[in-house]
Design a protein around this motif. Structure first.
Motif, PDB file in Angstrom:
ATOM      1  N   ALA A 117      -5.315   8.755  -5.357  1.00 50.45           N
ATOM      2  CA  ALA A 117      -4.372   8.048  -4.504  1.00 50.45           C
ATOM      3  C   ALA A 117      -5.096   6.977  -3.688  1.00 50.45           C
ATOM      4  N   LEU A 118      -6.306   7.310  -3.235  1.00 47.56           N
ATOM      5  CA  LEU A 118      -7.076   6.363  -2.430  1.00 47.56           C
ATOM      6  C   LEU A 118      -7.330   5.074  -3.222  1.00 47.56           C
ATOM      7  N   ALA A 119      -7.735   5.237  -4.459  1.00 49.75           N
ATOM      8  CA  ALA A 119      -8.050   4.068  -5.280  1.00 49.75           C
ATOM      9  C   ALA A 119      -6.789   3.266  -5.585  1.00 49.75           C
ATOM     10  N   ALA A 120      -5.665   3.960  -5.774  1.00 52.70           N
ATOM     11  CA  ALA A 120      -4.408   3.250  -6.035  1.00 52.70           C
ATOM     12  C   ALA A 120      -4.061   2.364  -4.835  1.00 52.70           C
ATOM     13  N   MET A 121      -4.232   2.908  -3.635  1.00 54.37           N
ATOM     14  CA  MET A 121      -3.919   2.134  -2.440  1.00 54.37           C
ATOM     15  C   MET A 121      -4.936   1.010  -2.257  1.00 54.37           C
ATOM     16  N   ALA A 122      -6.191   1.277  -2.604  1.00 55.87           N
ATOM     17  CA  ALA A 122      -7.202   0.223  -2.552  1.00 55.87           C
ATOM     18  C   ALA A 122      -6.831  -0.895  -3.523  1.00 55.87           C
ATOM     19  N   GLY A 123      -6.232  -0.527  -4.645  1.00 56.22           N
ATOM     20  CA  GLY A 123      -5.776  -1.536  -5.601  1.00 56.22           C
ATOM     21  C   GLY A 123      -4.741  -2.453  -4.975  1.00 56.22           C
ATOM     22  N   ALA A 124      -3.845  -1.864  -4.175  1.00 51.49           N
ATOM     23  CA  ALA A 124      -2.833  -2.675  -3.508  1.00 51.49           C
ATOM     24  C   ALA A 124      -3.480  -3.629  -2.509  1.00 51.49           C
ATOM     25  N   LEU A 125      -4.464  -3.124  -1.767  1.00 48.36           N
ATOM     26  CA  LEU A 125      -5.175  -3.990  -0.815  1.00 48.36           C
ATOM     27  C   LEU A 125      -5.896  -5.110  -1.549  1.00 48.36           C
ATOM     28  N   THR A 133      11.627   3.471   0.494  1.00 47.50           N
ATOM     29  CA  THR A 133      12.437   3.399   1.703  1.00 47.50           C
ATOM     30  C   THR A 133      11.592   2.926   2.885  1.00 47.50           C
ATOM     31  N   ILE A 134      10.412   3.539   3.027  1.00 47.50           N
ATOM     32  CA  ILE A 134       9.512   3.131   4.116  1.00 47.50           C
ATOM     33  C   ILE A 134       9.118   1.660   3.951  1.00 47.50           C
ATOM     34  N   VAL A 183       0.846  -1.203   0.000  1.00 43.00           N
ATOM     35  CA  VAL A 183       0.000   0.000   0.000  1.00 43.00           C
ATOM     36  C   VAL A 183       0.879   1.250   0.000  1.00 43.00           C
ATOM     37  N   VAL A 184       1.942   1.213   0.828  1.00 42.10           N
ATOM     38  CA  VAL A 184       2.857   2.359   0.890  1.00 42.10           C
ATOM     39  C   VAL A 184       3.523   2.563  -0.476  1.00 42.10           C
ATOM     40  N   LEU A 185       3.953   1.467  -1.079  1.00 38.62           N
ATOM     41  CA  LEU A 185       4.568   1.565  -2.412  1.00 38.62           C
ATOM     42  C   LEU A 185       3.579   2.078  -3.454  1.00 38.62           C
ATOM     43  N   ALA A 186       2.316   1.661  -3.319  1.00 42.20           N
ATOM     44  CA  ALA A 186       1.293   2.090  -4.279  1.00 42.20           C
ATOM     45  C   ALA A 186       1.104   3.601  -4.199  1.00 42.20           C
ATOM     46  N   ALA A 187       1.155   4.134  -2.975  1.00 41.84           N
ATOM     47  CA  ALA A 187       1.014   5.586  -2.819  1.00 41.84           C
ATOM     48  C   ALA A 187       2.149   6.289  -3.570  1.00 41.84           C
ATOM     49  N   GLY A 188       3.379   5.780  -3.395  1.00 40.08           N
ATOM     50  CA  GLY A 188       4.517   6.394  -4.076  1.00 40.08           C
ATOM     51  C   GLY A 188       4.419   6.250  -5.585  1.00 40.08           C
ATOM     52  N   GLN A 189       4.068   5.059  -6.027  1.00 41.52           N
ATOM     53  CA  GLN A 189       3.963   4.812  -7.466  1.00 41.52           C
ATOM     54  C   GLN A 189       2.841   5.660  -8.088  1.00 41.52           C
TER      55      GLN A 189
END
Lengths: 329, 499
Positions: free
Chosen positions: A271-279, A229-230, A52-58
């Motif tokens: 960004a929310l949807a990108a992170m939801a994609g990771a989940l 990094t995170i 999810v953290v990586l998805a936010a960055g990407q």
């Protein structure tokens, strides 16, 4: 009123991913009703947090019209660097984390500047960076990672706040994920965020409006480097040191972002949807585990998802025909 | 058979998306004749040429070649019938030699292999016959000057047996010395009995080269006359004709001409030169000129897209060097670009995101107060949208243009350049924009207005600078006649500069 409509529009654009997330959880519930106990949900979220953290960055990179393929190798490099520099000494934890942060920012800066100043396509820039990092780390460590992480370093990825009523343990990873997620969403509501997405939508119009397109795009790569990094800290803590850490993560995270309805090429998606994609991807993998499907199926599934998601987005974009302008003369 | 003209087009009609572009146009060209096709931008010249080239098919009318009915469903069909078209973009492969281009797909062969010697010899002979013996058949086309590429294109057409060569603005990309080559070439073609259909805005060339002139206006035939029977001034009058006066709102009461807000002295770059221009507060200055005369190039120079490399610029009396749009914006200059979709809008973003884009992008002009005024600006432009969150791609052209104007007004510029602000938008939005332009002047902005619709410039501008070939050919007061403007625009008359 407008807030409701905005939420409606956001869900309409990226609604598919939330629907997919819900369906996957429903399927998991059918296969294994015991999954929705607090400890196993927390364990799931802890495991999903790095992606999810990586998805936010990407997301920042993709929405501005680029790719960052170097994140997987960067995560791997960060974990190896941490183990080598800390070498089991607790007191080195924080200084080494700062070194990692500087390294992540540096990699993002190089990616960004090569892409924007030298006009190398980001796909190639970051593919090159992936190989450079991969090779450099192997050269530095002589093939096998050496050293050891400290306990303090492994805490964010492994432990949490214990003794919380009803839930038991709240993983640090979950809190970090929420903080990064909130940060990403808030950042996209600033002037920077709006210029970033406008640059991905129509670079020329953004430039002619006075936007520093190259600067915001470079900043997006830096944000991606920071997120890697995170994620490296979380993954290192969770899984420990190995030569394979981070491998293939770049494709998983791009699949996640695309699944979230973020248009490759930029200009569309939240960004929310990108992170939801990771989940959603993590949930799918969990479902496969529950169904005892072999883990070797994952790359094939990922490939199918990315093609299907992009094809779906392309169809959706074709539907509303743009207004005809003047007749040709 | 011999008295039938080479080409006879009769009653040609064509519409795009229901909008008629040509109606009842006749065109007759005889063998060995140089025939000019003239008209203002949008008169239908290009469409007529494309019908002849087989790019478009006519909706109505007939085409006869040598007295026999012909129809071209495809460009190749027109070519086979002996009609060659030299567009402004050449149809040549830059990596290949002159000879290879001329013989492309029809190379002479010997024992199954391309006979280079025969090909080069044939090319040299053909070029010598055209009067260009020093053009090397083995030169790569990409290394040639535009004029020599043009000659190659025409030699290619001739080698394919063309009887009629259509040239679209053939001198637009040529340097003055090269124009002489083209003159020679046209003469040579006529001697060989090849007809030339010459589409150009440049009256001098038309009167130098052509025997007859066909005049189009608003998609209709005005007349077809012998060059000897008409003067250049009469030609301009007939091209422009009388038109229904559009309704332009009068200047708002209280509009006062103030200090000079934009001053350009001796501005020049690769596209324009010797530009001296002043725009005062409250003044609307129109830039008129034919396509390619340098109108947009001046706008782009003022705004730092393709900056002036010579001369000086000052805004509100302060000297400025505008090398990038950001600097122009910081200096208080706004540019409503010609192509709103490509240059003006992030189409997939909301109305509001677009309207505040200039504020978001420029710390120098961003302020809370200005941000708070964005909604008011949008509604003062009578924007019709479902709401601020609607993506601009779903708006009509007129409403999209209002969003572009709004994003610039939000930055409260002192100088606003409008490049074709009403292109492709509906009448209602047009009139709204006209009155917006008037109110900008009343608020003390300096307005520089570019429009290919002459009537707009004439109806709105206080002064008109007419461009020809990258220079200001003359300045006219607002309300000048179209004939006067066209006289400068076509190079008939020079006011401030010598040719």
């Amino acid at each position: 009123m407008t807030r409701v409509r905005a939420l409606g529009a956001a869900l309409q654009g990226a609604g598919t991913v939330f629907l997919l997330l819900a369906l996957t959880f429903a399927a998991i519930a059918v296969v294994n009703p015991g999954f929705f106990e607090a400890p196993s949900v927390m364990a799931f979220l802890k495991q999903a947090a790095p992606l999810v953290v990586l998805a936010a960055g990407q997301y920042f990179v993709v929405v501005s019209g680029n790719f960052d393929l170097s994140v997987g190798a960067l995560v791997g490099a960060q974990v190896v660097i941490a183990a080598r520099l800390i070498d089991g000494v607790e007191s080195r934890t924080v200084p080494v984390m700062l070194v990692m942060l500087a390294f992540g920012i540096g990699v993002g800066l190089v990616n960004g500047l090569i892409t924007t100043v030298l006009k190398v396509q980001s796909f190639i820039t970051t593919l090159g960076m992936l190989l450079v990092l991969y090779g450099a780390i192997r050269l530095w460590t002589g093939g096998a990672p050496t050293g050891d992480l400290s306990e303090a370093f492994r805490t964010p990825g492994r432990l949490g706040i214990t003794g919380v009523p009803l839930i038991g343990q709240i993983p640090w990873a979950l809190l970090i994920m929420l903080a990064v997620g909130a940060g990403a969403i808030l950042l996209m509501r600033t002037r920077f965020g709006r210029i970033l997405i406008a640059s991905g939508d129509n670079e020329l119009a953004a430039r002619l409006s006075g936007a520093r397109v190259d600067a915001v795009r470079t900043a997006a790569f830096v944000l991606s480097g920071i997120s890697a990094t995170i994620a490296g800290v979380l993954i290192g803590g969770f899984a420990g040191v190995s030569a394979q850490v981070g491998e293939g993560l770049e494709f998983t995270v791009i699949t996640a972002v695309v699944l979230g309805g973020v248009a490759l090429g930029g200009g569309r998606g939240t960004a929310l949807a990108a992170m939801a994609g990771a989940l959603a991807i993590e949930a799918l993998f969990t479902l496969f585990n529950q169904m005892a499907l072999p883990a070797t199926l994952r790359p094939a599934v990922q490939g199918a998802i990315i093609i299907a998601a992009v094809a779906y987005a392309a169809r959706r974009r074709l539907r509303p025909a743009p207004q005809p302008t003047a007749a040709p003369s | 058979m011999t008295d039938a003209p080479l080409l006879a087009m009769r009653g040609i009609g064509k519409a795009f998306l229901g909008v008629p572009v040509l109606a009842g146009v006749d065109l007759t060209v005889n063998r060995g004749e140089a025939h000019a096709l003239v008209g203002e931008n949008g008169a239908g010249k290009s469409t007529l040429m494309k019908i002849l080239a087989g790019v478009h098919t006519a909706d109505a009318g007939t085409i006869e070649l040598d007295g026999r009915a012909a129809s071209f469903a495809h460009p190749a069909a027109a070519q086979r019938a002996g009609i060659a078209t030299v567009f402004q973009e050449f149809n040549l492969l830059p990596e290949l030699t002159v000879a290879e281009n001329i013989h492309l797909g029809r190379e002479p062969r010997r024992r199954g292999r391309i006979d280079r010697r025969a090909m080069n010899d044939a090319t040299a002979a053909a070029l010598a016959d055209l009067g260009f013996p020093d053009l090397a058949p083995t030169a790569a086309v990409g290394s040639l000057s535009v004029a020599h590429q043009q000659i190659t294109e025409i030699a290619k057409a001739l080698s394919q047996g063309a009887d009629l060569i259509c040239m679209d603005e053939p001198t637009a990309a040529l340097a003055d010395a090269e124009v002489a080559l083209l003159y020679r070439l046209v003469e040579r073609l006529r001697e060989r009995g090849v007809a030339v259909l010459y589409v150009s805005h440049r009256l001098r060339e038309i009167f130098d080269l052509c025997e007859r002139i066909t005049i189009l206006k608003d998609g209709r035939l005005v007349d077809s006359v012998a060059t000897a029977d008409i003067t250049p001034d009469e030609l301009v009058t007939r091209m422009v004709g009388r038109r229904i006066e559009a309704q332009f709102p009068p200047p708002l009461p209280g509009t006062e001409r103030g200090e000079v807000r934009l001053r350009i002295a001796g501005g020049g770059n690769d596209y324009v030169d010797g530009i001296d221009l002043e725009v005062r507060a409250g003044e609307i200055v129109g830039l008129a000129g034919l396509q390619g005369s340098g109108r947009t190039e001046i706008a782009e120079a003022v705004f730092g897209i393709a900056p002036f490399t010579r001369g000086t610029m000052a805004v509100d009396g302060r000297p400025v060097r505008i090398t990038r749009p950001r600097k122009a914006i910081a200096a208080g200059i706004a540019l409503v670009t010609e192509d709103r979709k490509a240059q003006g809008l992030a189409l997939r973003q909301s109305v509001k995101a677009n309207a505040r884009m200039v504020l978001d992008a420029n710390a120098r002009v961003h302020s809370r107060a200005r941000l708070a005024r964005v909604d008011g600006i949008l509604s003062s432009l009578d924007l019709v949208a479902r709401g601020g969150d609607q993506e601009v791609q779903f708006l009509s052209g007129g409403n999209q243009q209002k969003v572009v104007v709004a994003k610039w007004l939000a930055a409260e510029p002192g100088v606003i350049v409008l490049d074709e602000p009403t292109r492709g938008i509906d009448v209602g939005a047009k009139h709204k924009l006209y009155s917006v332009i008037r109110s900008l002047a009343a608020e003390g902005l300096a307005v520089l207005l570019i429009a290919s619709e002459l009537i707009e410039v004439i109806g709105l501008a206080d002064r008109i600078a007419v461009l020809h070939d990258g220079r200001i050919a003359g300045e006219l007061p607002g309300g000048a006649t179209e004939q006067e403007v066209m006289a400068y625009a076509t190079g008939r008359r020079e006011g401030t500069h010598q040719e």
